[in-house]
Write a protein that holds these residues in place. Structure first.
Motif, PDB file in Angstrom:
ATOM      1  N   LEU A   1       0.832  -1.208   0.000  1.00  0.00           N
ATOM      2  CA  LEU A   1       0.000   0.000   0.000  1.00  0.00           C
ATOM      3  C   LEU A   1       0.865   1.255   0.000  1.00  0.00           C
ATOM      4  CD1 LEU A   1      -2.834   1.325   0.229  1.00  0.00           C
ATOM      5  CD2 LEU A   1      -2.609   1.105   2.699  1.00  0.00           C
ATOM      6  N   GLU A   2       1.932   1.252   0.786  1.00  0.00           N
ATOM      7  CA  GLU A   2       2.816   2.416   0.860  1.00  0.00           C
ATOM      8  C   GLU A   2       3.494   2.691  -0.485  1.00  0.00           C
ATOM      9  OE1 GLU A   2       3.344   4.480   3.543  1.00  0.00           O
ATOM     10  OE2 GLU A   2       1.776   3.362   4.588  1.00  0.00           O
ATOM     11  N   LEU A   3       3.874   1.635  -1.199  1.00  0.00           N
ATOM     12  CA  LEU A   3       4.592   1.806  -2.461  1.00  0.00           C
ATOM     13  C   LEU A   3       3.683   2.089  -3.652  1.00  0.00           C
ATOM     14  CD1 LEU A   3       7.278  -1.027  -2.169  1.00  0.00           C
ATOM     15  CD2 LEU A   3       7.609   1.433  -1.850  1.00  0.00           C
ATOM     16  N   THR A   4       2.516   1.443  -3.697  1.00  0.00           N
ATOM     17  CA  THR A   4       1.662   1.534  -4.888  1.00  0.00           C
ATOM     18  C   THR A   4       0.401   2.362  -4.686  1.00  0.00           C
ATOM     19  OG1 THR A   4       0.400  -0.444  -4.328  1.00  0.00           O
ATOM     20  CG2 THR A   4       2.419  -0.762  -5.627  1.00  0.00           C
ATOM     21  N   HIS A   5       0.031   2.637  -3.430  1.00  0.00           N
ATOM     22  CA  HIS A   5      -1.230   3.301  -3.087  1.00  0.00           C
ATOM     23  C   HIS A   5      -2.434   2.467  -3.525  1.00  0.00           C
ATOM     24  CE1 HIS A   5       0.988   6.751  -1.742  1.00  0.00           C
ATOM     25  NE2 HIS A   5       1.643   6.762  -2.887  1.00  0.00           N
ATOM     26  N   LEU A   6      -2.218   1.158  -3.633  1.00  0.00           N
ATOM     27  CA  LEU A   6      -3.283   0.194  -3.902  1.00  0.00           C
ATOM     28  C   LEU A   6      -3.303  -0.813  -2.759  1.00  0.00           C
ATOM     29  CD1 LEU A   6      -2.589  -0.523  -7.679  1.00  0.00           C
ATOM     30  CD2 LEU A   6      -4.408   0.904  -6.744  1.00  0.00           C
ATOM     31  N   TYR A   7      -4.457  -1.445  -2.563  1.00  0.00           N
ATOM     32  CA  TYR A   7      -4.573  -2.430  -1.502  1.00  0.00           C
ATOM     33  C   TYR A   7      -4.022  -3.781  -1.949  1.00  0.00           C
ATOM     34  CZ  TYR A   7      -7.679   0.842   0.838  1.00  0.00           C
ATOM     35  OH  TYR A   7      -8.204   1.932   1.459  1.00  0.00           O
ATOM     36  N   CYS A   8      -3.328  -4.458  -1.037  1.00  0.00           N
ATOM     37  CA  CYS A   8      -2.870  -5.818  -1.312  1.00  0.00           C
ATOM     38  C   CYS A   8      -4.008  -6.775  -0.946  1.00  0.00           C
ATOM     39  CB  CYS A   8      -1.603  -6.130  -0.509  1.00  0.00           C
ATOM     40  SG  CYS A   8      -1.890  -6.452   1.248  1.00  0.00           S
ATOM     41  N   PRO A   9      -3.899  -8.062  -1.288  1.00  0.00           N
ATOM     42  CA  PRO A   9      -4.977  -9.005  -0.932  1.00  0.00           C
ATOM     43  C   PRO A   9      -5.225  -9.124   0.576  1.00  0.00           C
ATOM     44  CG  PRO A   9      -3.613  -9.946  -2.652  1.00  0.00           C
ATOM     45  CD  PRO A   9      -2.929  -8.676  -2.203  1.00  0.00           C
ATOM     46  N   GLY A  10      -4.253  -8.757   1.400  1.00  0.00           N
ATOM     47  CA  GLY A  10      -4.434  -8.869   2.851  1.00  0.00           C
ATOM     48  C   GLY A  10      -4.954  -7.619   3.519  1.00  0.00           C
ATOM     49  N   CYS A  11      -4.952  -6.497   2.800  1.00  0.00           N
ATOM     50  CA  CYS A  11      -5.420  -5.238   3.388  1.00  0.00           C
ATOM     51  C   CYS A  11      -6.872  -5.376   3.838  1.00  0.00           C
ATOM     52  CB  CYS A  11      -5.275  -4.088   2.392  1.00  0.00           C
ATOM     53  SG  CYS A  11      -3.592  -3.472   2.241  1.00  0.00           S
ATOM     54  N   GLY A  12      -7.143  -4.913   5.029  1.00  0.00           N
ATOM     55  CA  GLY A  12      -8.490  -5.005   5.599  1.00  0.00           C
ATOM     56  C   GLY A  12      -8.702  -6.265   6.405  1.00  0.00           C
TER      57      GLY A  12
ATOM     58  N   PHE B   1     -14.793  -5.834   4.266  1.00  0.00           N
ATOM     59  CA  PHE B   1     -13.410  -5.444   4.529  1.00  0.00           C
ATOM     60  C   PHE B   1     -12.434  -6.360   3.800  1.00  0.00           C
ATOM     61  CE2 PHE B   1     -14.761  -3.443   8.752  1.00  0.00           C
ATOM     62  CZ  PHE B   1     -14.757  -2.177   8.209  1.00  0.00           C
ATOM     63  N   ASN B   2     -12.614  -7.653   3.945  1.00  0.00           N
ATOM     64  CA  ASN B   2     -11.758  -8.617   3.260  1.00  0.00           C
ATOM     65  C   ASN B   2     -12.358 -10.008   3.411  1.00  0.00           C
ATOM     66  OD1 ASN B   2      -9.702 -10.248   2.257  1.00  0.00           O
ATOM     67  ND2 ASN B   2      -8.136  -8.833   2.931  1.00  0.00           N
ATOM     68  N   PRO B   3     -12.826 -10.606   2.305  1.00  0.00           N
ATOM     69  CA  PRO B   3     -13.454 -11.927   2.388  1.00  0.00           C
ATOM     70  C   PRO B   3     -12.474 -13.050   2.704  1.00  0.00           C
ATOM     71  CG  PRO B   3     -13.258 -11.282   0.106  1.00  0.00           C
ATOM     72  CD  PRO B   3     -12.838 -10.096   0.938  1.00  0.00           C
ATOM     73  N   ALA B   4     -11.180 -12.755   2.681  1.00  0.00           N
ATOM     74  CA  ALA B   4     -10.176 -13.791   2.940  1.00  0.00           C
ATOM     75  C   ALA B   4     -10.367 -14.412   4.319  1.00  0.00           C
ATOM     76  CB  ALA B   4      -8.771 -13.205   2.818  1.00  0.00           C
TER      77      ALA B   4
ATOM     78  N   VAL C   1      -7.349 -13.199  -4.778  1.00  0.00           N
ATOM     79  CA  VAL C   1      -6.613 -12.355  -5.739  1.00  0.00           C
ATOM     80  C   VAL C   1      -7.593 -11.587  -6.626  1.00  0.00           C
ATOM     81  CG1 VAL C   1      -5.058 -12.400  -7.727  1.00  0.00           C
ATOM     82  CG2 VAL C   1      -4.498 -13.726  -5.684  1.00  0.00           C
ATOM     83  N   ILE C   2      -8.650 -12.249  -7.102  1.00  0.00           N
ATOM     84  CA  ILE C   2      -9.653 -11.568  -7.932  1.00  0.00           C
ATOM     85  C   ILE C   2     -10.317 -10.450  -7.129  1.00  0.00           C
ATOM     86  CG2 ILE C   2     -11.920 -11.845  -9.030  1.00  0.00           C
ATOM     87  CD1 ILE C   2     -10.934 -14.613  -9.970  1.00  0.00           C
ATOM     88  N   PHE C   3     -10.648 -10.714  -5.853  1.00  0.00           N
ATOM     89  CA  PHE C   3     -11.247  -9.679  -5.009  1.00  0.00           C
ATOM     90  C   PHE C   3     -10.313  -8.474  -4.895  1.00  0.00           C
ATOM     91  CE2 PHE C   3     -11.345  -7.709  -0.786  1.00  0.00           C
ATOM     92  CZ  PHE C   3     -12.615  -7.157  -0.814  1.00  0.00           C
ATOM     93  N   ALA C   4      -9.029  -8.730  -4.668  1.00  0.00           N
ATOM     94  CA  ALA C   4      -8.065  -7.631  -4.513  1.00  0.00           C
ATOM     95  C   ALA C   4      -7.966  -6.812  -5.800  1.00  0.00           C
ATOM     96  CB  ALA C   4      -6.698  -8.186  -4.131  1.00  0.00           C
TER      97      ALA C   4
ATOM     98  N   VAL D   1     -10.292  -6.510  -8.231  1.00  0.00           N
ATOM     99  CA  VAL D   1     -11.550  -5.775  -8.431  1.00  0.00           C
ATOM    100  C   VAL D   1     -11.641  -4.599  -7.464  1.00  0.00           C
ATOM    101  CG1 VAL D   1     -14.068  -5.948  -8.208  1.00  0.00           C
ATOM    102  CG2 VAL D   1     -12.796  -7.728  -9.416  1.00  0.00           C
ATOM    103  N   ARG D   2     -11.245  -4.808  -6.208  1.00  0.00           N
ATOM    104  CA  ARG D   2     -11.281  -3.725  -5.215  1.00  0.00           C
ATOM    105  C   ARG D   2     -10.376  -2.568  -5.639  1.00  0.00           C
ATOM    106  NH1 ARG D   2      -9.521  -5.204   0.782  1.00  0.00           N
ATOM    107  NH2 ARG D   2      -7.658  -5.828  -0.353  1.00  0.00           N
ATOM    108  N   ASP D   3      -9.192  -2.889  -6.184  1.00  0.00           N
ATOM    109  CA  ASP D   3      -8.275  -1.831  -6.623  1.00  0.00           C
ATOM    110  C   ASP D   3      -8.759  -1.143  -7.896  1.00  0.00           C
ATOM    111  OD1 ASP D   3      -6.591  -2.073  -4.473  1.00  0.00           O
ATOM    112  OD2 ASP D   3      -5.231  -3.475  -5.456  1.00  0.00           O
ATOM    113  N   ILE D   4      -9.385  -1.886  -8.792  1.00  0.00           N
ATOM    114  CA  ILE D   4      -9.954  -1.265 -10.002  1.00  0.00           C
ATOM    115  C   ILE D   4     -11.047  -0.276  -9.608  1.00  0.00           C
ATOM    116  CG2 ILE D   4     -11.383  -1.710 -12.049  1.00  0.00           C
ATOM    117  CD1 ILE D   4      -9.743  -4.287 -12.447  1.00  0.00           C
ATOM    118  N   ILE D   5     -11.910  -0.680  -8.680  1.00  0.00           N
ATOM    119  CA  ILE D   5     -12.982   0.214  -8.213  1.00  0.00           C
ATOM    120  C   ILE D   5     -12.385   1.447  -7.528  1.00  0.00           C
ATOM    121  CG2 ILE D   5     -14.884   0.400  -6.555  1.00  0.00           C
ATOM    122  CD1 ILE D   5     -15.577  -2.514  -7.277  1.00  0.00           C
TER     123      ILE D   5
END
Length: 139
Positions: free
Chosen positions: A44-55, A74-77, A120-123, A125-129
């Motif tokens: 998140l710090e480097l890309t300003h996008l959420y990783c699959p574990g964020c949340g 928050f995170n279905p994982a 991975v698909i959730f992460a 889609v969440r970043d695209i949104i």
């Protein structure tokens, strides 16, 4: 597989899992009491996008409060991970109890691979949104 070896492996895995759960609970408790600061997400710090574990931490806390839908948001994982673990637990117990040489869980890890693909698909889609529409699911 040797029944005694199977039981030994089952016990070792569970001891390690219990220790990991206790360490995580201790960390969350210390974090909630403001004695420890949250560990920042390097992705998140480097890309300003959420990783699959964020949340994930928020999802665990929401789940502990009984808010299943909020936890999934928050995170279905977390919730899906519990389902995968329960599947393997029930199958492993059946394998140990029956003791007929047959393995009652998927040895090739297909449920685990399906779980990882969903996360991975959730992460993605969440970043695209987040990037396309500016909607932040974790805000």
């Amino acid at each position: 597989m040797n029944h005694r070896k199977l039981i030994k492996e089952y016990c070792i895995i569970h001891i390690v899992c219990i220790l990991a759960i206790l360490m995580t609970a201790g960390y969350l408790l210390l974090q909630q009491k403001k004695l420890l600061s949250p560990i920042p997400c390097v992705f998140l710090e480097l890309t300003h996008l959420y990783c699959p574990g964020c949340g994930g931490t928020r999802a665990v806390i929401a789940l502990l409060h009984g808010n299943i839908l909020q936890s999934l948001r928050f995170n279905p994982a977390v919730f899906l991970g519990i389902i995968v673990i329960l599947y393997y637990e029930v199958c492993a117990i059946i394998t140990i109890i029956k003791n007929n040489g047959r393995c009652y869980y998927n040895k090739y890890g297909i449920p685990l691979y399906v779980y990882l693909v969903i996360i991975v698909i959730f992460a993605i889609v969440r970043d695209i949104i987040l990037v396309r529409y500016g909607i932040d699911w974790l805000a």
